[in-house]
Design a protein around this motif. Structure first.
Motif, PDB file in Angstrom:
ATOM      1  N   ARG A 141       0.778  -0.998  -0.056  1.00  0.00           N
ATOM      2  CA  ARG A 141      -0.253   0.179   0.035  1.00  0.00           C
ATOM      3  C   ARG A 141       0.883   1.245  -0.146  1.00  0.00           C
ATOM      4  NH1 ARG A 141      -5.165   0.493   3.629  1.00  0.00           N
ATOM      5  NH2 ARG A 141      -6.234   1.544   1.871  1.00  0.00           N
ATOM      6  N   THR A 155       0.940   4.100  -3.018  1.00  0.00           N
ATOM      7  CA  THR A 155       0.818   5.610  -2.657  1.00  0.00           C
ATOM      8  C   THR A 155       1.943   6.437  -3.013  1.00  0.00           C
ATOM      9  OG1 THR A 155      -0.454   4.905  -0.549  1.00  0.00           O
ATOM     10  CG2 THR A 155       0.570   7.015  -0.492  1.00  0.00           C
ATOM     11  N   ILE A 209      -6.321  10.559  -4.485  1.00  0.00           N
ATOM     12  CA  ILE A 209      -7.523  10.026  -3.561  1.00  0.00           C
ATOM     13  C   ILE A 209      -7.757   8.613  -3.556  1.00  0.00           C
ATOM     14  CG2 ILE A 209      -9.747  10.483  -2.829  1.00  0.00           C
ATOM     15  CD1 ILE A 209      -9.751  13.218  -4.600  1.00  0.00           C
ATOM     16  N   PRO A 210      -7.464   8.053  -2.381  1.00  0.00           N
ATOM     17  CA  PRO A 210      -7.499   6.640  -2.540  1.00  0.00           C
ATOM     18  C   PRO A 210      -8.672   6.025  -3.062  1.00  0.00           C
ATOM     19  CG  PRO A 210      -6.239   7.256  -0.508  1.00  0.00           C
ATOM     20  CD  PRO A 210      -6.869   8.449  -1.265  1.00  0.00           C
ATOM     21  N   ALA A 211      -9.925   6.690  -2.559  1.00  0.00           N
ATOM     22  CA  ALA A 211     -11.082   6.220  -3.199  1.00  0.00           C
ATOM     23  C   ALA A 211     -11.153   6.119  -4.437  1.00  0.00           C
ATOM     24  CB  ALA A 211     -12.225   6.897  -2.472  1.00  0.00           C
ATOM     25  N   THR A 212     -10.707   7.165  -5.154  1.00  0.00           N
ATOM     26  CA  THR A 212     -10.579   7.141  -6.743  1.00  0.00           C
ATOM     27  C   THR A 212      -9.489   6.967  -7.338  1.00  0.00           C
ATOM     28  OG1 THR A 212      -9.737   9.477  -6.630  1.00  0.00           O
ATOM     29  CG2 THR A 212     -12.308   9.335  -6.474  1.00  0.00           C
ATOM     30  N   ARG A 213      -8.620   6.160  -6.734  1.00  0.00           N
ATOM     31  CA  ARG A 213      -7.357   6.068  -7.495  1.00  0.00           C
ATOM     32  C   ARG A 213      -7.462   5.157  -8.516  1.00  0.00           C
ATOM     33  NH1 ARG A 213      -3.650   5.020  -3.143  1.00  0.00           N
ATOM     34  NH2 ARG A 213      -3.250   7.421  -3.281  1.00  0.00           N
ATOM     35  N   LYS A 214      -8.329   3.793  -8.270  1.00  0.00           N
ATOM     36  CA  LYS A 214      -8.174   2.689  -9.291  1.00  0.00           C
ATOM     37  C   LYS A 214      -9.006   3.362 -10.666  1.00  0.00           C
ATOM     38  CE  LYS A 214      -8.747  -1.413  -8.223  1.00  0.00           C
ATOM     39  NZ  LYS A 214      -8.980  -2.878  -8.074  1.00  0.00           N
TER      40      LYS A 214
END
Length: 159
Positions: free
Chosen positions: A8, A12, A93-98
């Motif tokens: 992770r 990041t 932004i982790p929630a939108t990264r993928k």
């Protein structure tokens, strides 16, 4: 206690690095748009009526090469700069990264057409030695960018 990197943490840092690269590129789109002019294919660009006819007050666009010529070269450069900035934010932004990484992969892949067209024009009779050098180096740089963005999307080989 030794420091160890988690997957992770690595992702990041990688996302932040690609985001920084995209922000820098987006900024350059607006500061030095001429740098990007050669990689916008002519078939995507419409010319302004005023530019063709020397009428500075006319705003009427005229399609140059058919249905794909929906924006001027300058508009394509600005839109791609905005897309790069949006991708940069999404990667942070982790929630939108993928989703941002998948979009970035598609964006870099779409940019291949412009780089191939620029290379084709550089090796045409009108091309210069400098253009040939620049675009011969610029095109292969797209592959590592595509693979980098793809790795952040979590896409595995064969899936």
């Amino acid at each position: 206690m030794p420091f160890s990197w988690s997957a992770r943490t690595t992702q990041t840092i990688s996302a932040a690095a690609l985001s920084a690269l995209l922000f820098a590129s987006a900024k350059k789109h607006f500061q030095e748009p001429r740098f990007f002019s050669p990689v916008v294919p002519d078939y995507l660009c419409r010319e302004d009526f005023a530019a063709e006819h020397g009428e500075p007050n006319s705003k009427e666009p005229t399609p140059r090469n058919g249905a794909l010529a929906v924006m001027s070269r300058e508009e394509w450069i600005a839109v791609s700069g905005l897309l790069e900035a949006a991708a940069a934010v999404g990667l942070l932004i982790p929630a939108t990264r993928k989703a941002a990484a998948r979009g970035t992969t598609l964006m870099f892949t779409a940019f291949l057409a412009g780089h191939v067209d620029a290379l084709r024009r550089a090796y045409s009779p009108e091309g210069t030695a400098s253009e040939r050098r620049i675009h011969t180096l610029r095109l292969p740089l797209q592959l590592p960018l595509i693979l980098w963005a793809r790795s952040l999307a979590g896409v595995k080989r064969g899936v």
